[in-house]
Design an enzyme around this catalytic site. Structure first.
Site, PDB file in Angstrom:
ATOM      1  N   ASP A 166       6.659  53.405 101.151  1.00 18.31           N
ATOM      2  CA  ASP A 166       6.119  53.675  99.967  1.00 18.31           C
ATOM      3  C   ASP A 166       8.087  54.881  98.555  1.00 18.31           C
ATOM      4  O   ASP A 166       8.795  55.592  99.877  1.00 18.31           O
ATOM      5  CB  ASP A 166       5.542  54.491  99.322  1.00 18.31           C
ATOM      6  CG  ASP A 166       5.533  54.668  97.596  1.00 18.31           C
ATOM      7  OD1 ASP A 166       5.545  53.549  97.219  1.00 18.31           O
ATOM      8  OD2 ASP A 166       6.085  55.728  96.723  1.00 18.31           O
TER       9      ASP A 166
ATOM     10  N   ASN B 232       7.576  59.887 102.070  1.00 17.12           N
ATOM     11  CA  ASN B 232       8.582  60.347 101.754  1.00 17.12           C
ATOM     12  C   ASN B 232       9.463  61.836 101.962  1.00 17.12           C
ATOM     13  O   ASN B 232       9.909  61.805 100.176  1.00 17.12           O
ATOM     14  CB  ASN B 232       9.697  58.552 101.102  1.00 17.12           C
ATOM     15  CG  ASN B 232       8.650  59.591  99.024  1.00 17.12           C
ATOM     16  OD1 ASN B 232       6.984  59.680  99.179  1.00 17.12           O
ATOM     17  ND2 ASN B 232       9.257  58.786  97.888  1.00 17.12           N
TER      18      ASN B 232
ATOM     19  N   HIS C  53      -2.731  57.141  96.248  1.00 11.27           N
ATOM     20  CA  HIS C  53      -1.098  56.861  95.530  1.00 11.27           C
ATOM     21  C   HIS C  53      -0.435  58.556  95.111  1.00 11.27           C
ATOM     22  O   HIS C  53      -0.310  58.430  94.004  1.00 11.27           O
ATOM     23  CB  HIS C  53      -0.719  55.882  95.192  1.00 11.27           C
ATOM     24  CG  HIS C  53       0.363  55.587  95.170  1.00 11.27           C
ATOM     25  ND1 HIS C  53       1.130  53.939  95.170  1.00 11.27           N
ATOM     26  CD2 HIS C  53       2.242  56.328  95.157  1.00 11.27           C
ATOM     27  CE1 HIS C  53       2.401  54.446  95.266  1.00 11.27           C
ATOM     28  NE2 HIS C  53       2.948  55.676  95.404  1.00 11.27           N
TER      29      HIS C  53
ATOM     30  N   PHE D 175      13.470  58.312  89.195  1.00  8.59           N
ATOM     31  CA  PHE D 175      12.234  57.656  88.797  1.00  8.59           C
ATOM     32  C   PHE D 175      11.134  58.423  88.613  1.00  8.59           C
ATOM     33  O   PHE D 175      11.250  59.072  90.098  1.00  8.59           O
ATOM     34  CB  PHE D 175      12.060  56.523  89.203  1.00  8.59           C
ATOM     35  CG  PHE D 175      13.009  54.971  89.406  1.00  8.59           C
ATOM     36  CD1 PHE D 175      13.093  54.704  88.105  1.00  8.59           C
ATOM     37  CD2 PHE D 175      14.021  54.748  89.945  1.00  8.59           C
ATOM     38  CE1 PHE D 175      13.965  53.674  87.653  1.00  8.59           C
ATOM     39  CE2 PHE D 175      15.155  53.785  89.851  1.00  8.59           C
ATOM     40  CZ  PHE D 175      14.696  53.112  88.977  1.00  8.59           C
TER      41      PHE D 175
ATOM     42  N   ASN E  38       9.313  53.646  88.309  1.00  8.65           N
ATOM     43  CA  ASN E  38       9.447  53.046  89.436  1.00  8.65           C
ATOM     44  C   ASN E  38       7.933  52.649  89.861  1.00  8.65           C
ATOM     45  O   ASN E  38       7.490  53.336  91.173  1.00  8.65           O
ATOM     46  CB  ASN E  38      11.104  53.259  90.132  1.00  8.65           C
ATOM     47  CG  ASN E  38      11.167  51.983  91.364  1.00  8.65           C
ATOM     48  OD1 ASN E  38      10.746  50.580  90.434  1.00  8.65           O
ATOM     49  ND2 ASN E  38      11.421  51.759  92.327  1.00  8.65           N
TER      50      ASN E  38
ATOM     51  N   HIS F  48       8.712  66.227  89.260  1.00 12.08           N
ATOM     52  CA  HIS F  48      10.290  66.463  89.664  1.00 12.08           C
ATOM     53  C   HIS F  48      10.767  67.219  89.085  1.00 12.08           C
ATOM     54  O   HIS F  48       9.951  68.006  88.083  1.00 12.08           O
ATOM     55  CB  HIS F  48      11.212  64.939  88.834  1.00 12.08           C
ATOM     56  CG  HIS F  48      11.318  63.858  90.146  1.00 12.08           C
ATOM     57  ND1 HIS F  48      11.824  63.977  91.426  1.00 12.08           N
ATOM     58  CD2 HIS F  48      11.101  62.892  89.714  1.00 12.08           C
ATOM     59  CE1 HIS F  48      11.756  62.550  91.924  1.00 12.08           C
ATOM     60  NE2 HIS F  48      10.971  61.672  91.025  1.00 12.08           N
TER      61      HIS F  48
ATOM     62  N   HIS G  25       1.328  50.051  93.057  1.00  9.15           N
ATOM     63  CA  HIS G  25       1.145  49.937  91.721  1.00  9.15           C
ATOM     64  C   HIS G  25       1.606  48.754  91.183  1.00  9.15           C
ATOM     65  O   HIS G  25       3.559  48.822  90.251  1.00  9.15           O
ATOM     66  CB  HIS G  25       2.633  51.738  91.498  1.00  9.15           C
ATOM     67  CG  HIS G  25       4.000  51.277  92.282  1.00  9.15           C
ATOM     68  ND1 HIS G  25       4.668  50.828  93.268  1.00  9.15           N
ATOM     69  CD2 HIS G  25       4.452  52.146  93.126  1.00  9.15           C
ATOM     70  CE1 HIS G  25       5.470  50.625  93.980  1.00  9.15           C
ATOM     71  NE2 HIS G  25       4.907  52.284  93.996  1.00  9.15           N
TER      72      HIS G  25
ATOM     73  N   ASP H 206       0.380  56.926  91.151  1.00 10.71           N
ATOM     74  CA  ASP H 206       1.726  57.541  91.570  1.00 10.71           C
ATOM     75  C   ASP H 206       2.125  58.789  91.810  1.00 10.71           C
ATOM     76  O   ASP H 206       3.245  59.123  90.788  1.00 10.71           O
ATOM     77  CB  ASP H 206       2.209  55.869  91.112  1.00 10.71           C
ATOM     78  CG  ASP H 206       3.679  56.352  91.586  1.00 10.71           C
ATOM     79  OD1 ASP H 206       4.458  57.005  93.239  1.00 10.71           O
ATOM     80  OD2 ASP H 206       4.527  55.569  91.200  1.00 10.71           O
TER      81      ASP H 206
ATOM     82  N   HIS I 250       5.446  49.447  98.856  1.00 15.71           N
ATOM     83  CA  HIS I 250       6.375  49.079  98.197  1.00 15.71           C
ATOM     84  C   HIS I 250       6.863  47.448  97.587  1.00 15.71           C
ATOM     85  O   HIS I 250       8.010  48.125  98.537  1.00 15.71           O
ATOM     86  CB  HIS I 250       6.985  50.745  97.684  1.00 15.71           C
ATOM     87  CG  HIS I 250       7.799  50.209  96.857  1.00 15.71           C
ATOM     88  ND1 HIS I 250       7.804  51.498  96.216  1.00 15.71           N
ATOM     89  CD2 HIS I 250       8.819  50.046  96.148  1.00 15.71           C
ATOM     90  CE1 HIS I 250       9.399  51.327  94.769  1.00 15.71           C
ATOM     91  NE2 HIS I 250      10.084  50.652  95.650  1.00 15.71           N
TER      92      HIS I 250
END
Length: 431
Positions: free
Chosen positions: A157, A99, A65, A328, A283, A314, A237, A310, A184
């Protein structure tokens, strides 16, 4: 090229660290010698000897992930920087979430991203395809065509599949195609604009909370759909005690469900959030202390199968707007093993053998991978970790483009010394 690793240690079947030598040729593990007095002979065609200096040798870690953010969000991370970060964490195989922009929901888009991975990745990357077109629609992607184009498995996800009918049809297709639905789990109708766990700390900080049932209710729905269709179903997660209970009950009922948990949910709870700080916004959110305890117990009793980071990078600018205004996400690739070793293995909460299994054997077994195996005849995907030296996690040393993690400044052991993929050194710690 033949490579020899000397002066390493590895866990034997009794959980003891024993002296180990490994010989690698043409990217394959040729021999593993351990538990005896070893005598090196550098004249037997070995091109290079690597002195492990007492480091632990393990199979290369597997992370099912990871968010590499490319294409579309290369200011956060790229395939190159994300795989370099993973290599620094001892990971040799990672699974990239879909994503991105464009979402790889067609054969053409999947081929394009596979070509980018082949060009830029320094470790092995398995690319997820989305369950539905554009991630948020109710129109299924063409699973067989995407599998033929190189897709690893299927997930939306970042968002939960909101309708039971869509999930049912996706699982029917996945059963037919012998692939896995990776979920997810998040019911949008229960979010109520929450930014952290609905518990005690959010009230103290005056911030909207995210209910535990937002996650657990979709897991309950999905395991019944998995039972009805016979599909393989994997939960991303897991964060709440209710979710652990649902998964445990499903496994006892013989339903084909597996699950993962993140390092941050194992090591932190809502009580560790000091203020309205977006560095703690992820998240699913950090939950209550009882949730944290349930996750550890879930790992120990086999309810939760593996650990996955995960890794969600950012930019600093994005993460500068407090809990409400920031996205998140938390990074994890570079710190996972060292944090888990230091704060779970060293205190005796879990064993080193269990930790290695959750990061190698179990993900390889669940997803039927030919990696995560430290045995003769298998690809030489190997990691070396220094279990003795204490070190501070420093932002300046990150290879990821992002540093959005609350673990900067923590003191750890178990930092990565060397990472090898198919017999090639892809990361070496600077002296």
């Amino acid at each position: 090229m033949t490579i020899g690793i000397k002066n390493a240690v590895m866990l034997d079947q009794n959980g003891q660290l024993v002296p180990t030598e490994i010989m690698i040729d043409k990217g394959i593990i040729q021999s593993i010698r351990c538990g005896e007095t070893l005598v090196l002979d550098g004249n037997q065609g070995t091109n290079e000897w690597i002195d492990a200096k007492g480091a632990l040798v393990t199979p290369g870690l597997i992370d099912v992930h990871v968010h590499l953010r490319e294409p579309g969000f290369s200011d956060k991370e790229t395939i190159k920087s994300g795989t370099m970060a993973a290599a620094r964490g001892g990971f040799t195989t990672i699974c990239a979430m879909p994503n991105v922009n464009p979402v790889p929901d067609t054969v053409e888009k999947m081929i394009a991203i596979q070509e980018k991975i082949k060009k830029d990745a320094v470790i092995k990357v398995l690319q997820y395809a989305p369950i539905t077109k554009g991630l948020k629609s109710d129109y299924l992607t063409d699973q067989q065509a995407l599998l033929d184009a190189g897709a690893f498995a299927f997930t939306n996800d970042g968002v939960g599949v909101q309708t039971a009918g869509t999930m049912y049809k996706a699982m029917v297709e996945s059963k037919k195609n012998d692939t896995t639905i990776v979920a997810h789990t998040e019911d949008d109708s229960l979010l109520f604009s929450g930014v952290m766990h609905e518990g005690t700390r959010n009230k103290q900080l005056g911030l909207p909370g995210i209910l535990s049932i937002t996650e657990a209710s979709q897991i309950a729905r999905d395991v019944l759909i998995s039972e009805a269709t016979g599909a393989r179903y994997h939960v991303c997660h897991v964060s709440t005690k209710e979710s652990v209970r649902v998964i445990r009950d499903a496994k006892r009922a013989g339903i084909n469900v597996t699950a993962e948990v993140t390092p941050h949910h194992l090591l932190l709870s809502e009580e560790d959030i000091p203020a309205d700080s977006s560095i703690y916004k992820m998240n699913p959110p950090l939950r209550g202390k009882k949730d944290q305890e349930a996750l550890i117990l879930g790992l120990l009793d086999g309810t939760i199968d593996m650990i996955a980071t995960d890794h969600a990078p950012h930019t600093k600018a994005e993460k500068s707007n407090g809990m409400v205004g920031s996205p998140f996400g938390i990074t994890g690739s570079e710190t996972a093993f060292s944090l888990l070793y230091t704060y779970l293995v060293e205190p005796g909460i879990v064993t080193l053998a269990q930790l290695i299994s959750w990061l190698t054997v179990k993900p390889a077994s669940v997803f039927r991978l030919n990696t995560g195996i430290l045995e003769e005849g298998y690809p030489a995907d190997i990691a070396l970790f220094d279990l003795k030296t204490e070190k501070e996690i420093l932002e300046k040393e990150f290879l990821s483009k992002a540093t959005n993690t609350p673990f900067i400044g923590w003191t750890v052991k178990g930092t990565t010394v060397l990472t090898i993929v198919d017999g090639k050194v892809v990361y070496k710690k600077e002296s």
